[in-house]
Motif scaffolding. Structure first.
Motif, PDB file in Angstrom:
ATOM      1  N   UNK A  34       0.838  -1.209   0.000  1.00 22.45           N
ATOM      2  CA  UNK A  34       0.000   0.000   0.000  1.00 22.45           C
ATOM      3  C   UNK A  34       0.870   1.256   0.000  1.00 22.45           C
ATOM      4  N   UNK A  35       1.874   1.295   0.867  1.00 23.57           N
ATOM      5  CA  UNK A  35       2.724   2.487   0.952  1.00 23.57           C
ATOM      6  C   UNK A  35       3.483   2.734  -0.348  1.00 23.57           C
ATOM      7  N   UNK A  36       4.024   1.695  -0.941  1.00 28.58           N
ATOM      8  CA  UNK A  36       4.758   1.860  -2.199  1.00 28.58           C
ATOM      9  C   UNK A  36       3.824   2.285  -3.327  1.00 28.58           C
ATOM     10  N   UNK A  37       2.607   1.730  -3.357  1.00 28.29           N
ATOM     11  CA  UNK A  37       1.649   2.108  -4.396  1.00 28.29           C
ATOM     12  C   UNK A  37       1.250   3.573  -4.273  1.00 28.29           C
ATOM     13  N   UNK A  38       1.035   4.042  -3.046  1.00 28.46           N
ATOM     14  CA  UNK A  38       0.686   5.447  -2.839  1.00 28.46           C
ATOM     15  C   UNK A  38       1.853   6.355  -3.210  1.00 28.46           C
ATOM     16  N   UNK A  39       3.059   5.956  -2.821  1.00 29.32           N
ATOM     17  CA  UNK A  39       4.226   6.781  -3.139  1.00 29.32           C
ATOM     18  C   UNK A  39       4.446   6.860  -4.645  1.00 29.32           C
ATOM     19  N   UNK A  40       4.253   5.745  -5.345  1.00 32.16           N
ATOM     20  CA  UNK A  40       4.451   5.744  -6.794  1.00 32.16           C
ATOM     21  C   UNK A  40       3.287   6.392  -7.533  1.00 32.16           C
ATOM     22  N   UNK A  51       7.284 -14.528   2.374  1.00 31.92           N
ATOM     23  CA  UNK A  51       5.823 -14.370   2.340  1.00 31.92           C
ATOM     24  C   UNK A  51       5.449 -12.911   2.102  1.00 31.92           C
ATOM     25  N   UNK A  52       6.170 -11.992   2.745  1.00 26.16           N
ATOM     26  CA  UNK A  52       5.900 -10.564   2.551  1.00 26.16           C
ATOM     27  C   UNK A  52       6.090 -10.157   1.096  1.00 26.16           C
ATOM     28  N   UNK A  53       7.111 -10.693   0.441  1.00 24.75           N
ATOM     29  CA  UNK A  53       7.343 -10.372  -0.969  1.00 24.75           C
ATOM     30  C   UNK A  53       6.213 -10.922  -1.833  1.00 24.75           C
ATOM     31  N   UNK A  54       5.809 -12.146  -1.539  1.00 26.40           N
ATOM     32  CA  UNK A  54       4.709 -12.760  -2.298  1.00 26.40           C
ATOM     33  C   UNK A  54       3.432 -11.927  -2.166  1.00 26.40           C
ATOM     34  N   UNK A  55       3.231 -11.323  -1.010  1.00 24.67           N
ATOM     35  CA  UNK A  55       2.009 -10.568  -0.750  1.00 24.67           C
ATOM     36  C   UNK A  55       2.067  -9.156  -1.334  1.00 24.67           C
ATOM     37  N   UNK A  56       3.210  -8.483  -1.174  1.00 29.43           N
ATOM     38  CA  UNK A  56       3.231  -7.055  -1.514  1.00 29.43           C
ATOM     39  C   UNK A  56       3.159  -6.810  -3.021  1.00 29.43           C
ATOM     40  N   UNK A  57       3.672  -7.737  -3.832  1.00 26.85           N
ATOM     41  CA  UNK A  57       3.712  -7.494  -5.276  1.00 26.85           C
ATOM     42  C   UNK A  57       2.305  -7.360  -5.882  1.00 26.85           C
ATOM     43  N   UNK A  58       1.372  -8.304  -5.678  1.00 27.02           N
ATOM     44  CA  UNK A  58       0.036  -8.110  -6.260  1.00 27.02           C
ATOM     45  C   UNK A  58      -0.716  -6.924  -5.666  1.00 27.02           C
ATOM     46  N   UNK A 108       0.825  -3.814  -7.412  1.00 24.50           N
ATOM     47  CA  UNK A 108       0.507  -3.717  -8.836  1.00 24.50           C
ATOM     48  C   UNK A 108      -0.950  -3.315  -9.057  1.00 24.50           C
ATOM     49  N   UNK A 109      -1.866  -3.936  -8.343  1.00 28.63           N
ATOM     50  CA  UNK A 109      -3.281  -3.636  -8.553  1.00 28.63           C
ATOM     51  C   UNK A 109      -3.683  -2.287  -7.974  1.00 28.63           C
ATOM     52  N   UNK A 110      -3.121  -1.923  -6.818  1.00 26.42           N
ATOM     53  CA  UNK A 110      -3.427  -0.618  -6.246  1.00 26.42           C
ATOM     54  C   UNK A 110      -2.854   0.488  -7.108  1.00 26.42           C
ATOM     55  N   UNK A 153     -10.980  -0.422  -5.373  1.00 24.54           N
ATOM     56  CA  UNK A 153     -11.283  -1.624  -6.180  1.00 24.54           C
ATOM     57  C   UNK A 153     -10.028  -2.419  -6.537  1.00 24.54           C
ATOM     58  N   UNK A 154      -8.981  -1.738  -6.984  1.00 25.13           N
ATOM     59  CA  UNK A 154      -7.743  -2.425  -7.307  1.00 25.13           C
ATOM     60  C   UNK A 154      -7.070  -3.002  -6.079  1.00 25.13           C
ATOM     61  N   UNK A 155      -7.157  -2.275  -4.980  1.00 28.69           N
ATOM     62  CA  UNK A 155      -6.547  -2.751  -3.739  1.00 28.69           C
ATOM     63  C   UNK A 155      -7.146  -4.080  -3.306  1.00 28.69           C
ATOM     64  N   UNK A 156      -8.464  -4.212  -3.398  1.00 27.59           N
ATOM     65  CA  UNK A 156      -9.103  -5.452  -2.957  1.00 27.59           C
ATOM     66  C   UNK A 156      -8.769  -6.614  -3.893  1.00 27.59           C
ATOM     67  N   UNK A 157      -8.596  -6.336  -5.174  1.00 24.99           N
ATOM     68  CA  UNK A 157      -8.155  -7.398  -6.088  1.00 24.99           C
ATOM     69  C   UNK A 157      -6.769  -7.885  -5.674  1.00 24.99           C
ATOM     70  N   UNK A 158      -5.861  -6.940  -5.422  1.00 23.94           N
ATOM     71  CA  UNK A 158      -4.521  -7.310  -4.974  1.00 23.94           C
ATOM     72  C   UNK A 158      -4.529  -7.996  -3.629  1.00 23.94           C
ATOM     73  N   UNK A 159      -5.441  -7.582  -2.757  1.00 22.76           N
ATOM     74  CA  UNK A 159      -5.523  -8.189  -1.436  1.00 22.76           C
ATOM     75  C   UNK A 159      -5.928  -9.653  -1.530  1.00 22.76           C
ATOM     76  N   UNK A 160      -6.878  -9.966  -2.383  1.00 20.96           N
ATOM     77  CA  UNK A 160      -7.290 -11.365  -2.554  1.00 20.96           C
ATOM     78  C   UNK A 160      -6.147 -12.205  -3.106  1.00 20.96           C
TER      79      UNK A 160
END
Length: 279
Positions: A102-108, A152-159, A162-164, A200-207
Motif C-alpha cells: 500500500x505504501x509503495x503504491x501510494x508513493x508511486x 511471504x511478505x514479498x509474495x504478498x506485496x507485489x500483487x 501492482x493492482x493498487x 477496487x484495485x486494492x481489494x483485487x490485490x488483497x485477494x
C-alpha cells in the motif's frame, strides 16, 4: 402521434420489478454458501470412488480415513501446534507485505519521483521468481523464521502494489480537475478522490496476496522447519503417510477459502456504492 407514443413506450425506463429480477439473476448476488457446491460435489465423488474401491487407499485414502487421522492429530496436540505456527508465519508476512504494498503504491501513484524510483524496481522484482530468492535470503537472514516471513511478505506485496497502483493510475482525470477547481486540500484530495479510486484495485490485490501467502507457506515450511503444516506434510512424505498429507492440504484449503471469503465480504461492504455484477 401513434408512432411517437410507441417510441416513448419502448424507451420507457425499466420498472422496479424488472431491475430486481435482473439483479436477482446476477451471478454476484448468489449466497456465499453457493461457493461450497463445488467442493461438496468433489467430496461426494471422492467418497463414492473410495467406497467403490476405485482409488488406491495407500495413495488416496478415503475421506473418512482423512477425518479420523485429522481427529487423532488434533487430540494428540500435533495439529493445533502446527496450525498455530503456520497462522503466525502467514499473518506476520502478510501484515508486512500489506503495509509495504500500500505504501509503495501510494508513493508511486501520487508522485512522479516515486513513480520513477519505485515502479520499475517492483516490476523487476515481479519478474524474478520469488521462490528463487530463497537461497539468497537464507544467506542474508539465516535459515530461521526471518527469511520465511520475508519471502511471504514479498509474495504478498507485489500483487497488492501492482493492482493498487494500476487503480490509482486509472482514476478519471476529470475528478482530479474537479478537485483542483474546488480547491481541495491535499488531505481532502487523498480522502475523497485517491482512496475511493484505489479501493477496487486494492481489494483485487488483497485477494491475490492472501492466496499467495498460503501458497508460499506450503514451500517455506518444508525448509529447516520444526513445526507447521508444511513440516507436518514433509515428515508424512518421508513415512509414506498420505492421509496426513491430505489433512494438511485440507487445512490449507480451508484457510485459503475462509480468508478469501472474508476479503470478499469486506470488499462488498466497503464498495457497496459500486453497481457491478458482484454487488
Amino acid at each position: 402521434m401513434s408512432a411517437v407514443t410507441t417510441t416513448v413506450a419502448v424507451a420507457a425506463p425499466e420498472t422496479g420489478t424488472e431491475v430486481r429480477r435482473r439483479r436477482r439473476l446476477s451471478p454476484g448476488r448468489r449466497l456465499p454458501a453457493a461457493r461450497l457446491v463445488g467442493p461438496v460435489l468433489l467430496l461426494a465423488l471422492w467418497a463414492a470412488a473410495s467406497a467403490a474401491g476405485r482409488l488406491d487407499p495407500a495413495a488416496i485414502p478415503a475421506p473418512w480415513t482423512v477425518v479420523e487421522t485429522g481427529a487423532h492429530l488434533w487430540t494428540a496436540g500435533t495439529l493445533p501446534t502446527d496450525v498455530l505456527t503456520s497462522l503466525q508465519r502467514a499473518a506476520s508476512g502478510f501484515a508486512i507485505g500489506l503495509a509495504a504494498g500500500v505504501l509503495l503504491a501510494l508513493a508511486a501513484g501520487l508522485s512522479r519521483v516515486g513513480e520513477a524510483l519505485i515502479d520499475g524496481t517492483v516490476n523487476l522484482n515481479r519478474a524474478i521468481p520469488t521462490l528463487g530468492l530463497i537461497p539468497l535470503f537464507i544467506l542474508w537472514l539465516g535459515i530461521g523464521e526471518s527469511f520465511k516471513v520475508a519471502i511471504i511478505a514479498i509474495v504478498v506485496y507485489i500483487p497488492i502494489y501492482l493492482n493498487t497502483h494500476a487503480a490509482l493510475a486509472g482514476i478519471d482525470h476529470r475528478y482530479v480537475e474537479l478537485a483542483e477547481v474546488q480547491g481541495l486540500s491535499r488531505f481532502a484530495f487523498v480522502r475523497q478522490i485517491v482512496i475511493p479510486g484505489a479501493l477496487p484495485g486494492f481489494f483485487v490485490g488483497l485477494r491475490l496476496g492472501v492466496t499467495g501467502s498460503w501458497l508460499g507457506l506450503v514451500v517455506l515450511e518444508q525448509i529447516n522447519a520444526t513445526s507447521g503444516l508444511g513440516y507436518m506434510m514433509f515428515q508424512a512424505q518421508n513415512y509414506g503417510q498420505s492421509d496426513v498429507i491430505l489433512v494438511g492440504l485440507v487445512v490449507y484449503g480451508v484457510f485459503g477459502l475462509v480468508s478469501d471469503s472474508a476479503v470478499r465480504l469486506v470488499e462488498r461492504r466497503v464498495l457497496s456504492w459500486r453497481r457491478t455484477l458482484s454487488n
